[in-house]
Design a protein around this motif. Sequence first.
Motif, PDB file in Angstrom:
ATOM      1  N   HIS A  98     -57.277 -45.576-109.285  1.00  0.00           N
ATOM      2  CA  HIS A  98     -57.743 -46.921-108.032  1.00  0.00           C
ATOM      3  C   HIS A  98     -58.125 -47.511-108.468  1.00  0.00           C
ATOM      4  O   HIS A  98     -59.792 -48.268-108.133  1.00  0.00           O
ATOM      5  CB  HIS A  98     -57.636 -45.574-106.615  1.00  0.00           C
ATOM      6  N   SER A 100     -58.897 -51.907-107.011  1.00  0.00           N
ATOM      7  CA  SER A 100     -59.132 -52.910-106.017  1.00  0.00           C
ATOM      8  C   SER A 100     -59.633 -54.315-106.572  1.00  0.00           C
ATOM      9  O   SER A 100     -60.770 -54.104-107.058  1.00  0.00           O
ATOM     10  CB  SER A 100     -60.289 -52.043-104.632  1.00  0.00           C
ATOM     11  N   ARG A 117     -66.524 -53.071 -96.671  1.00  0.00           N
ATOM     12  CA  ARG A 117     -64.961 -53.513 -97.543  1.00  0.00           C
ATOM     13  C   ARG A 117     -65.481 -52.476 -98.521  1.00  0.00           C
ATOM     14  O   ARG A 117     -64.138 -51.973 -99.291  1.00  0.00           O
ATOM     15  CB  ARG A 117     -64.558 -55.131 -97.586  1.00  0.00           C
ATOM     16  N   TYR A 118     -65.968 -52.610 -99.023  1.00  0.00           N
ATOM     17  CA  TYR A 118     -66.194 -52.109-100.390  1.00  0.00           C
ATOM     18  C   TYR A 118     -66.416 -50.496-100.275  1.00  0.00           C
ATOM     19  O   TYR A 118     -65.737 -49.875-101.298  1.00  0.00           O
ATOM     20  CB  TYR A 118     -67.320 -52.550-101.495  1.00  0.00           C
ATOM     21  N   GLN A 120     -65.264 -48.511 -98.233  1.00  0.00           N
ATOM     22  CA  GLN A 120     -63.393 -48.393 -98.343  1.00  0.00           C
ATOM     23  C   GLN A 120     -63.251 -47.593 -99.444  1.00  0.00           C
ATOM     24  O   GLN A 120     -61.638 -47.390 -99.302  1.00  0.00           O
ATOM     25  CB  GLN A 120     -62.563 -49.327 -97.414  1.00  0.00           C
ATOM     26  N   ARG A 121     -63.250 -48.357 -99.850  1.00  0.00           N
ATOM     27  CA  ARG A 121     -62.819 -48.276-101.493  1.00  0.00           C
ATOM     28  C   ARG A 121     -62.818 -47.271-102.655  1.00  0.00           C
ATOM     29  O   ARG A 121     -63.150 -47.724-103.739  1.00  0.00           O
ATOM     30  CB  ARG A 121     -62.246 -49.483-102.678  1.00  0.00           C
ATOM     31  N   ALA A 129     -62.697 -45.528-109.771  1.00  0.00           N
ATOM     32  CA  ALA A 129     -62.166 -46.039-109.182  1.00  0.00           C
ATOM     33  C   ALA A 129     -62.843 -47.659-109.510  1.00  0.00           C
ATOM     34  O   ALA A 129     -63.825 -48.306-109.998  1.00  0.00           O
ATOM     35  CB  ALA A 129     -62.737 -46.794-107.616  1.00  0.00           C
ATOM     36  N   PHE A 131     -63.386 -51.609-109.605  1.00  0.00           N
ATOM     37  CA  PHE A 131     -63.434 -53.065-108.646  1.00  0.00           C
ATOM     38  C   PHE A 131     -62.804 -54.215-109.804  1.00  0.00           C
ATOM     39  O   PHE A 131     -64.152 -54.120-110.254  1.00  0.00           O
ATOM     40  CB  PHE A 131     -64.657 -53.055-108.008  1.00  0.00           C
ATOM     41  N   SER A 134     -66.275 -57.376-107.333  1.00  0.00           N
ATOM     42  CA  SER A 134     -66.977 -55.962-106.973  1.00  0.00           C
ATOM     43  C   SER A 134     -67.816 -56.692-105.699  1.00  0.00           C
ATOM     44  O   SER A 134     -67.643 -58.132-104.867  1.00  0.00           O
ATOM     45  CB  SER A 134     -67.653 -55.372-107.974  1.00  0.00           C
TER      46      SER A 134
END
Length: 320
Positions: A98, A100, A117-118, A120-121, A129, A131, A134
């Motif tokens: 994923h 982001s 907000r970080y 959340q991902r 994941a 970033f 980041s």
Amino acid sequence: MVDKQARRIAEFIEPLRVEPGSHVDLAKDFDPRYKARVKKRDGAELLRTGVGLLAEYQAKLAAQDSYGVLFCLQAIDAGGKDGTIRHVMSGVNPQGVHVSSFKVPSAEELDHDYLWRYAQRLPARGDIAIFNRSHYEEVLVVRVHPENLDRQRLPEEAKGRDVWTHRYRAINDWERYLCENGFKVVKIFLNLSEEEQRTRFLKRIDLPEKNWKFSAADVRERERWDDYQRAFSEMLSATSTPWAPWYVVPADRKWFARICAAAVLVHTLMEIDPRYPTVGKKARKELRAVRRQLEDEAPAGAARDPYAAEHRPGRGKERP
């Protein structure tokens, strides 16, 4: 063989690693054009090998479902983040990866702490994941442009000269918490030279299909080059830790940067050493019973077990 391969990869990326506790002067300590005596003609094959290993270990990571990996990618504008992600992750299962990309924070995000907000991902167990930029933006862009700090509406006691020291400490603690809970943090800084950035900006202007990637704001940020270099150097010095070290990847040669990024990520997965789950005696007994049932359903002339017939001579013979 696996141990030998792991050692070779570890040796390859060691010059890129920021030693925890060291003082970094980015311009003096890391060469954006370094290529470790690797020749470009060998680059495509090396990248294919890295992508293949990454796919293999990602499949095991997903099957084991115990660890997750957070891959943080930082760079100055035109550093090659998008291309690195596209090439390095080209062979993995997209269901387990994923990406982001973090832009200007929204009103809702500004109503929370800067790491909210970080968080959340973050990846689930078994996932990777990525970033693209980041939480380190909070000690880079926000530091170079302090007006962004004002928009975060911090209480007075959270402001002052020590705000960056506090953020480095909080980020280190957060990453340590993640690692202690089974989420490995991989951090790569794509180190681009000022001249190479100028060249890439001009290419984005010269090629119509790349015009969309260019903004006049990019040139305005380029005017703060020295400010960013100081912020990068301090960030690397303060936040390369034993549990989440930084790797400074030379980015002037895109092909070499991608090889390095793949090697760092593969090295992390090799350290995790994920394994496919094994089943117990009861489950194996059930599997044998189901196999016999399926073999008995083979039509006339067909192999009782086509896979076994192909891969294990003497088994899976045709049904008479």
